[in-house]
Scaffold this active site. Structure first.
Site, mmCIF file in Angstrom:
data_model
loop_
_atom_site.group_PDB
_atom_site.id
_atom_site.type_symbol
_atom_site.label_atom_id
_atom_site.label_comp_id
_atom_site.label_asym_id
_atom_site.label_seq_id
_atom_site.Cartn_x
_atom_site.Cartn_y
_atom_site.Cartn_z
ATOM 1 N N LYS A 77 -0.293 3.937 -2.822
ATOM 2 C CA LYS A 77 0.964 4.315 -2.185
ATOM 3 C C LYS A 77 2.009 4.793 -3.189
ATOM 4 O O LYS A 77 3.182 4.944 -2.833
ATOM 5 C CB LYS A 77 1.520 3.122 -1.394
ATOM 6 C CG LYS A 77 0.587 2.643 -0.284
ATOM 7 C CD LYS A 77 1.168 1.447 0.437
ATOM 8 C CE LYS A 77 0.214 0.922 1.506
ATOM 9 N NZ LYS A 77 0.763 -0.244 2.216
ATOM 10 N N ARG A 110 2.968 -8.866 9.190
ATOM 11 C CA ARG A 110 2.874 -7.505 9.710
ATOM 12 C C ARG A 110 2.452 -7.541 11.164
ATOM 13 O O ARG A 110 1.631 -8.364 11.576
ATOM 14 C CB ARG A 110 1.840 -6.697 8.913
ATOM 15 C CG ARG A 110 2.048 -6.727 7.411
ATOM 16 C CD ARG A 110 3.382 -6.134 7.005
ATOM 17 N NE ARG A 110 3.461 -4.734 7.383
ATOM 18 C CZ ARG A 110 2.974 -3.731 6.665
ATOM 19 N NH1 ARG A 110 2.348 -3.990 5.524
ATOM 20 N NH2 ARG A 110 3.113 -2.486 7.060
ATOM 21 N N PRO A 167 4.784 5.086 3.988
ATOM 22 C CA PRO A 167 3.677 6.035 3.958
ATOM 23 C C PRO A 167 2.435 5.410 3.323
ATOM 24 O O PRO A 167 2.524 4.753 2.289
ATOM 25 C CB PRO A 167 4.236 7.180 3.108
ATOM 26 C CG PRO A 167 5.708 7.085 3.259
ATOM 27 C CD PRO A 167 5.998 5.615 3.361
ATOM 28 N N GLU A 168 1.302 5.649 3.959
ATOM 29 C CA GLU A 168 0.054 5.108 3.444
ATOM 30 C C GLU A 168 -0.644 6.149 2.576
ATOM 31 O O GLU A 168 -0.150 7.259 2.405
ATOM 32 C CB GLU A 168 -0.804 4.629 4.614
ATOM 33 C CG GLU A 168 -0.068 3.573 5.436
ATOM 34 C CD GLU A 168 -0.871 3.013 6.615
ATOM 35 O OE1 GLU A 168 -2.114 3.026 6.553
ATOM 36 O OE2 GLU A 168 -0.239 2.551 7.587
#
Length: 326
Positions: free
Chosen positions: A50, A303, A2-3
């Site tokens: 975060k 990423r 989750p950002e």
């Protein structure tokens, strides 16, 4: 994982329980003795990037700000960055992730999560995994069968029941006690204290711009989804060295980061979802085929990145005359 916008929504779910005493606990956490939370009062709830921070005190101890006071403070801070939006969207972002990205997300989660407790304090630091979440007064239910064909509900890491009869449930997260929030609002892209000048100086590094955007020292809360989307919005190739970009381009990218994150949070608070333009897509909104690659610093975590070669052309040395950042 989750950002920033998601974690801030999780924080809002905790507000009604601030000031209440924990009456019963449960959960599968092995790092945390959940029974230690029994009979404590939830005193405060804060968020930084975060990470979610919850403060607990003895039930007979002084009560901190009320849930209403805390909510009003957070709403006032958010209001400066969250203009009303009327767009409709689907619930959430595309799922499931590819197997490769799940591995990268898990690795990155381990790199950003706290590795060791700083001594027993009264703040519980919560760092969420890729599918981490918080639910209030309900449990998460299986939406599909697992690989074995079983419909098993997710197992919560922590369940807190309060004196009001309500409860909070925490999934896929790591929890450690700390003496105080490790918070620097000047690096949080959703905080009113966000320091644009320091962020701009970080973006001017000779590293690929997609590396710098994920550096939580300067862009706390900014994750892979936001990274992909704002690079497309700013029409910047992800591997462009920041030192080659003009100040105006960097300013525009920073504006995109703040606006996109704020609007995403606003949609979440209204129960609306996100419509990514390039993240996990095959074409950009203009119909161009997208490229996909796994990028990251040498020796660091990689990423998945999506970009449009036509909308985000690669910038080579000598193509521009970047202005200095003071």
């Amino acid at each position: 994982m989750p950002e920033g916008p998601s974690v801030r929504k999780f924080q809002l779910l905790t507000f009604p329980f601030v000031g209440q005493v924990v009456t019963k606990v449960g959960g599968s956490s092995r790092k945390l003795s959940v029974n230690d939370l029994n009979a404590l009062r939830l005193q405060d709830s804060q968020v930084h990037g975060k990470n979610l921070y919850l403060a607990f005190v003895a039930a007979e101890g002084p009560v901190g700000p009320t849930a209403e006071d805390t909510a009003l403070q957070r709403e006032a801070a958010c209001g400066a960055r969250c203009p009303a939006q009327g767009q409709q969207g689907q619930d959430g972002v595309p799922h499931p992730h590819s197997q490769d990205e799940e591995l990268q997300e898990a690795q990155n989660s381990r790199s950003e999560a706290p590795e060791a407790a700083e001594g027993r304090g009264n703040w519980l630091r919560i760092h969420f995994g890729m599918f981490g979440s918080v639910r209030a007064n309900e449990f998460s239910r299986a939406s599909r069968a697992n690989k074995r064909g079983d419909w098993k509900d997710p197992v919560p890491r922590l369940v807190l029941h309060f004196e009001s009869g309500g409860f909070l449930v925490f999934y896929n997260c790591r929890m450690l006690w700390c003496s105080s929030p490790r918070a620097d609002p000047s690096s949080d892209i959703l905080a009113v204290e966000f320091h644009r000048g320091r962020a701009l100086r970080a973006l001017r590094a000779p590293d690929p711009i997609c590396y710098t955007l994920l550096d939580q020292r300067y862009f706390s809360g900014l994750g892979n989804i936001i990274k992909n989307e704002i690079l497309y919005l700013a029409r910047i190739h992800p591997l462009t060295p920041g030192s080659l970009l003009a100040l105006s381009d960097l300013e525009h990218l920073l504006d995109c980061a703040v606006q996109f994150s704020s609007e995403w949070l606003h949609h979440k608070l209204r129960g609306q979802g996100l419509h990514p333009q390039v993240y996990q897509k095959e074409q950009c909104p203009l119909g161009h085929p997208l490229m996909k690659g796994t990028f990251g610093p040498s020796g660091g975590f990689k990423r998945l990145t999506w970009w449009c070669p036509q909308c985000q052309p690669e910038l080579l040395p000598g193509d521009g005359d970047p202005s200095p950042v003071t």
